[in-house]
Design a protein around this motif. Structure first.
Motif, PDB file in Angstrom:
ATOM      1  N   GLY A 113       8.042 -79.304 -19.253  1.00 43.91           N
ATOM      2  CA  GLY A 113       8.995 -78.915 -18.221  1.00 43.91           C
ATOM      3  C   GLY A 113       8.662 -79.537 -16.878  1.00 43.91           C
ATOM      4  N   ARG A 114       7.376 -79.472 -16.479  1.00 40.83           N
ATOM      5  CA  ARG A 114       6.983 -80.051 -15.184  1.00 40.83           C
ATOM      6  C   ARG A 114       7.114 -81.575 -15.203  1.00 40.83           C
ATOM      7  NH1 ARG A 114       2.916 -75.985 -15.473  1.00 40.83           N
ATOM      8  NH2 ARG A 114       1.364 -77.501 -16.204  1.00 40.83           N
ATOM      9  N   ALA A 115       6.812 -82.179 -16.356  1.00 38.22           N
ATOM     10  CA  ALA A 115       6.970 -83.630 -16.475  1.00 38.22           C
ATOM     11  C   ALA A 115       8.429 -84.026 -16.301  1.00 38.22           C
ATOM     12  CB  ALA A 115       6.440 -84.108 -17.825  1.00 38.22           C
ATOM     13  N   ALA A 116       9.335 -83.241 -16.856  1.00 41.15           N
ATOM     14  CA  ALA A 116      10.767 -83.521 -16.720  1.00 41.15           C
ATOM     15  C   ALA A 116      11.200 -83.413 -15.259  1.00 41.15           C
ATOM     16  CB  ALA A 116      11.569 -82.557 -17.596  1.00 41.15           C
ATOM     17  N   GLU A 117      10.718 -82.374 -14.573  1.00 41.33           N
ATOM     18  CA  GLU A 117      11.053 -82.217 -13.149  1.00 41.33           C
ATOM     19  C   GLU A 117      10.535 -83.402 -12.343  1.00 41.33           C
ATOM     20  OE1 GLU A 117       9.441 -78.519 -11.891  1.00 41.33           O
ATOM     21  OE2 GLU A 117      10.791 -77.297 -13.142  1.00 41.33           O
ATOM     22  N   ARG A 118       9.330 -83.834 -12.654  1.00 41.57           N
ATOM     23  CA  ARG A 118       8.721 -84.959 -11.931  1.00 41.57           C
ATOM     24  C   ARG A 118       9.531 -86.236 -12.100  1.00 41.57           C
ATOM     25  NH1 ARG A 118       2.398 -86.373 -12.954  1.00 41.57           N
ATOM     26  NH2 ARG A 118       2.456 -88.619 -12.585  1.00 41.57           N
TER      27      ARG A 118
END
Length: 299
Positions: A19-24
């Motif tokens: 999820g955080r990778a997608a946001e980044r």
């Protein structure tokens, strides 16, 4: 395997969270997951261990981080070179300098050129002292010279990049080694070592001028081809040496002491020189960059 898969892999490897990778990456999570799965199928190995609570790298995943980053870095360099070529900032610039007294500044400029103008190859030519470097410049054999000159040919433009003080280098065993400051008169009758006269070094002429003003002629017992060798002669107790404050940071020898001079001696200006009528785009890109990397000191 495509670049988007590598970017997704590196983002997940860094965040250890899809999820955080997608946001980044400003993407939805499903495309990130599908990209990683496709990459794993193409490589025939799992890159991550996934559970409902955490994501961890496998040994294959850990091994892939460095080469994946190298691929993206190479692509970035290709893009920057292409942009540089499009603006004309691509080419070969030759810079001549002496060595110990200017190598720190040369390194700063070279790193900045590599970062900001990857299409420009900055060739560094060391062991070129002031007068020989000026001769190379006026012949067109180099593009930039760093040096200290009392006289500048009319076809050359210069800019001051450092103002340096004269200091006396002595061995740690010298009778004045612990002094806070000294005058040149205190060295009457002592042996000196200096750079070779044919280098056109300004320091040898300053030593002669200052010693004559103090009522004696400096006794130069040995010459050295460069500042590193010169300081090794001082360390070996062959003689003292008139040198520059910039040398202090470049020579790591615990057996040396550098003493401030109380004599009324003008500071020495280190200049960057180039041919006045040059229209080389790469040269002028380096000169513009140098104004921020090596600004003219405020006086």
């Amino acid at each position: 395997m495509d670049l988007q898969q590598l970017r997704a892999f590196l983002a997940v490897a860094d965040e250890l969270h899809f999820g955080r990778a997608a946001e980044r990456l400003h993407m939805a999570q499903p495309p990130i997951s599908r990209g990683i799965q496709q990459l794993e199928r193409e490589l025939g190995a799992r890159l991550f261990e996934r559970s409902t609570r955490k994501v961890t790298l496998t040994s294959v995943g850990e091994a892939l981080i460095a080469p994946a980053q190298e691929v993206l870095d190479a692509l970035d360099r290709v893009s920057r070179v292409a942009r540089a070529a499009g603006t004309g900032e691509i080419g070969h610039v030759r810079l001549a300098y002496a060595g110990a007294s200017s190598n720190v500044m040369v390194g700063q400029l070279a790193r900045a050129v590599n970062q900001n103008h990857p299409g420009i190859h900055l060739e560094l030519l060391s062991q070129h002292f002031a007068q020989p470097a000026m001769q190379l410049l006026t012949r067109g054999d180099i593009d930039i010279a760093l040096g200290r000159w009392d006289h500048i040919p009319a076809i050359v433009r210069t800019r001051v990049i450092a103002i340096e003080e004269l200091v006396i280098a002595v061995p740690e065993t010298h009778r004045l080694a612990d002094a806070d400051a000294v005058s040149i008169a205190q060295f009457e009758g002592e042996p000196f070592v200096s750079l070779q006269p044919q280098t056109g070094t300004l320091l040898l002429e300053r030593l002669r001028q200052m010693s004559r003003a103090a009522g004696f002629n400096a006794d130069v017992v040995q010459h050295a081809p460069d500042s590193w060798t010169l300081m090794s002669l001082v360390s070996a107790e062959i003689g003292c040496s008139l040198t520059l404050s910039s040398v202090i940071d470049s020579i790591a020898d615990p057996h040396l002491r550098f003493l401030r001079l109380t004599d009324d001696a003008p500071p020495v200006e280190l200049r960057m020189a180039w041919l006045r009528d040059s229209d080389d785009r790469a040269l002028h890109a380096v000169l513009r960059l140098s104004e921020s990397v090596l600004p003219t000191p405020q006086t």
